[in-house]
Design a protein around this motif. Sequence first.
Motif, PDB file in Angstrom:
ATOM      1  N   ILE A  81     -29.303 -12.234  71.901  1.00  0.00           N
ATOM      2  CA  ILE A  81     -28.775 -11.831  70.595  1.00  0.00           C
ATOM      3  C   ILE A  81     -29.823 -12.053  69.509  1.00  0.00           C
ATOM      4  O   ILE A  81     -30.078 -11.175  68.674  1.00  0.00           O
ATOM      5  CB  ILE A  81     -27.498 -12.628  70.267  1.00  0.00           C
ATOM      6  CG1 ILE A  81     -26.359 -12.206  71.200  1.00  0.00           C
ATOM      7  CG2 ILE A  81     -27.086 -12.412  68.816  1.00  0.00           C
ATOM      8  CD1 ILE A  81     -25.189 -13.160  71.183  1.00  0.00           C
ATOM      9  N   ALA A  82     -30.459 -13.235  69.530  1.00  0.00           N
ATOM     10  CA  ALA A  82     -31.452 -13.561  68.511  1.00  0.00           C
ATOM     11  C   ALA A  82     -32.662 -12.635  68.591  1.00  0.00           C
ATOM     12  O   ALA A  82     -33.130 -12.108  67.574  1.00  0.00           O
ATOM     13  CB  ALA A  82     -31.890 -15.016  68.653  1.00  0.00           C
ATOM     14  N   VAL A  83     -33.155 -12.402  69.820  1.00  0.00           N
ATOM     15  CA  VAL A  83     -34.369 -11.606  69.986  1.00  0.00           C
ATOM     16  C   VAL A  83     -34.112 -10.134  69.688  1.00  0.00           C
ATOM     17  O   VAL A  83     -34.818  -9.506  68.879  1.00  0.00           O
ATOM     18  CB  VAL A  83     -34.945 -11.787  71.401  1.00  0.00           C
ATOM     19  CG1 VAL A  83     -36.107 -10.818  71.621  1.00  0.00           C
ATOM     20  CG2 VAL A  83     -35.400 -13.221  71.623  1.00  0.00           C
ATOM     21  N   PHE A  84     -33.090  -9.553  70.331  1.00  0.00           N
ATOM     22  CA  PHE A  84     -32.868  -8.116  70.171  1.00  0.00           C
ATOM     23  C   PHE A  84     -32.152  -7.776  68.865  1.00  0.00           C
ATOM     24  O   PHE A  84     -32.339  -6.680  68.328  1.00  0.00           O
ATOM     25  CB  PHE A  84     -32.102  -7.568  71.376  1.00  0.00           C
ATOM     26  CG  PHE A  84     -32.965  -7.406  72.590  1.00  0.00           C
ATOM     27  CD1 PHE A  84     -33.721  -6.260  72.767  1.00  0.00           C
ATOM     28  CD2 PHE A  84     -33.056  -8.406  73.537  1.00  0.00           C
ATOM     29  CE1 PHE A  84     -34.534  -6.106  73.870  1.00  0.00           C
ATOM     30  CE2 PHE A  84     -33.866  -8.275  74.649  1.00  0.00           C
ATOM     31  CZ  PHE A  84     -34.612  -7.121  74.818  1.00  0.00           C
ATOM     32  N   GLY A  85     -31.360  -8.713  68.349  1.00  0.00           N
ATOM     33  CA  GLY A  85     -30.823  -8.493  66.998  1.00  0.00           C
ATOM     34  C   GLY A  85     -31.947  -8.412  65.983  1.00  0.00           C
ATOM     35  O   GLY A  85     -31.961  -7.547  65.110  1.00  0.00           O
ATOM     36  N   GLY A  86     -32.923  -9.321  66.114  1.00  0.00           N
ATOM     37  CA  GLY A  86     -34.098  -9.262  65.239  1.00  0.00           C
ATOM     38  C   GLY A  86     -34.921  -8.010  65.457  1.00  0.00           C
ATOM     39  O   GLY A  86     -35.452  -7.426  64.501  1.00  0.00           O
ATOM     40  N   PHE A  87     -35.016  -7.581  66.722  1.00  0.00           N
ATOM     41  CA  PHE A  87     -35.787  -6.367  67.025  1.00  0.00           C
ATOM     42  C   PHE A  87     -35.183  -5.147  66.326  1.00  0.00           C
ATOM     43  O   PHE A  87     -35.897  -4.372  65.673  1.00  0.00           O
ATOM     44  CB  PHE A  87     -35.839  -6.142  68.529  1.00  0.00           C
ATOM     45  CG  PHE A  87     -36.342  -4.785  68.925  1.00  0.00           C
ATOM     46  CD1 PHE A  87     -37.692  -4.470  68.861  1.00  0.00           C
ATOM     47  CD2 PHE A  87     -35.451  -3.802  69.339  1.00  0.00           C
ATOM     48  CE1 PHE A  87     -38.153  -3.212  69.208  1.00  0.00           C
ATOM     49  CE2 PHE A  87     -35.903  -2.534  69.695  1.00  0.00           C
ATOM     50  CZ  PHE A  87     -37.257  -2.239  69.629  1.00  0.00           C
ATOM     51  N   PHE A  88     -33.872  -4.955  66.472  1.00  0.00           N
ATOM     52  CA  PHE A  88     -33.243  -3.774  65.863  1.00  0.00           C
ATOM     53  C   PHE A  88     -33.256  -3.866  64.336  1.00  0.00           C
ATOM     54  O   PHE A  88     -33.502  -2.860  63.649  1.00  0.00           O
ATOM     55  CB  PHE A  88     -31.806  -3.618  66.375  1.00  0.00           C
ATOM     56  CG  PHE A  88     -31.720  -2.965  67.727  1.00  0.00           C
ATOM     57  CD1 PHE A  88     -31.839  -1.593  67.855  1.00  0.00           C
ATOM     58  CD2 PHE A  88     -31.528  -3.724  68.859  1.00  0.00           C
ATOM     59  CE1 PHE A  88     -31.775  -0.976  69.101  1.00  0.00           C
ATOM     60  CE2 PHE A  88     -31.460  -3.135  70.116  1.00  0.00           C
ATOM     61  CZ  PHE A  88     -31.582  -1.760  70.242  1.00  0.00           C
ATOM     62  N   LEU A  89     -33.007  -5.059  63.803  1.00  0.00           N
ATOM     63  CA  LEU A  89     -33.031  -5.198  62.352  1.00  0.00           C
ATOM     64  C   LEU A  89     -34.443  -5.004  61.818  1.00  0.00           C
ATOM     65  O   LEU A  89     -34.651  -4.325  60.808  1.00  0.00           O
ATOM     66  CB  LEU A  89     -32.504  -6.578  61.964  1.00  0.00           C
ATOM     67  CG  LEU A  89     -32.330  -6.844  60.471  1.00  0.00           C
ATOM     68  CD1 LEU A  89     -31.400  -5.814  59.844  1.00  0.00           C
ATOM     69  CD2 LEU A  89     -31.781  -8.247  60.240  1.00  0.00           C
TER      70      LEU A  89
END
Length: 335
Positions: free
Chosen positions: A122-130
């Motif tokens: 969640i932390a990694v891919f949430g940051g990626f998309f944002l």
Amino acid sequence: MNNDSFNSISPSFASRLTSWSTWKDFLFIAIGTCMASIGLKGFLLPNGFFDGGAMGVSLLLEILTPVNLSVLIVLVNIPFILLGARQFSWPFAIKSSLAIFGLALLVHYIEVPTITADKLLIAVFGGFFLGSGIGFAIRGGAVIDGTEVLAISISRKSSLTVGDFISVFNVFLFIIAAVFVNIETAMYSMLTYFSASKTVDFLINGVEEYLGVMIMSPQTEEIKSMISHGLGRGVTALKSDGGYGEKANLYPERKVLFCVITRLEVTRLLTEIEKIDPKAFVIQYPIKDTKGGMIKKGHCINNVQKGMINKPISKSPRFSLLDKISIGSYFSWFY
């Protein structure tokens, strides 16, 4: 072809170029708002994570207050939009307003299923998309996170750099999150911020990260010719004076070569230098910003109307946000 012929068709070409640039900007902004909404709705919001900057403030307030995130995104960014209009330009403010309102609408009306329950993902891919959303919006000449606008304004009036201000801002934000939410959420949110910032850097800079290279060698003319004609790169010869050892007396007045290349080209450059002078002294260091000059040889519109223009164009690998805003939609990303 004479100058009269060039002048007769240049307005038409300029009009097409402006039209394409405008559509390209809005395409980037649309992609950016969609990517950011996926990061928010699919990863961060369902799990109570947040990011740094103005978006992080909005997400933190959404956790601490009953106000809807779509409303908070607009309210938090309104001061930055007004500041951007005053400090930079109204076109920037208008495009940023459209991007922020578009993101708010997507967050409010679009439902995205929760993709994973793993906190690290969640932390990694949430940051990626944002981060992808923020990066595409910047390439379109807008922002969906106005912190950098404030940072640029403050850096003009103080000794703080843009990066220093953003770092201090986010440190305070994560401390507040640790106090009012919990330490674990703040730590995962820091990971989200790092993921987002690296994604933004990649989208803005691409794989062509630039390096400054200084070369000290007795064979400066041969190396200069190799860089200019073999690699097709601009090179500058600086006069220098030796200061230590026997070589200082042998070459009291010599030249130091300086050029800017991409990281992908540095291996080839070093190989070619070694062929000419295995004992050459080479210094490499990262380049943050460039403006003006010729880094890579090229010809503006040469393929459209051969012979009409024979003017080298500059390839600026990394503009600061201020540079991007100042020149509006006429970026040099794709040269």
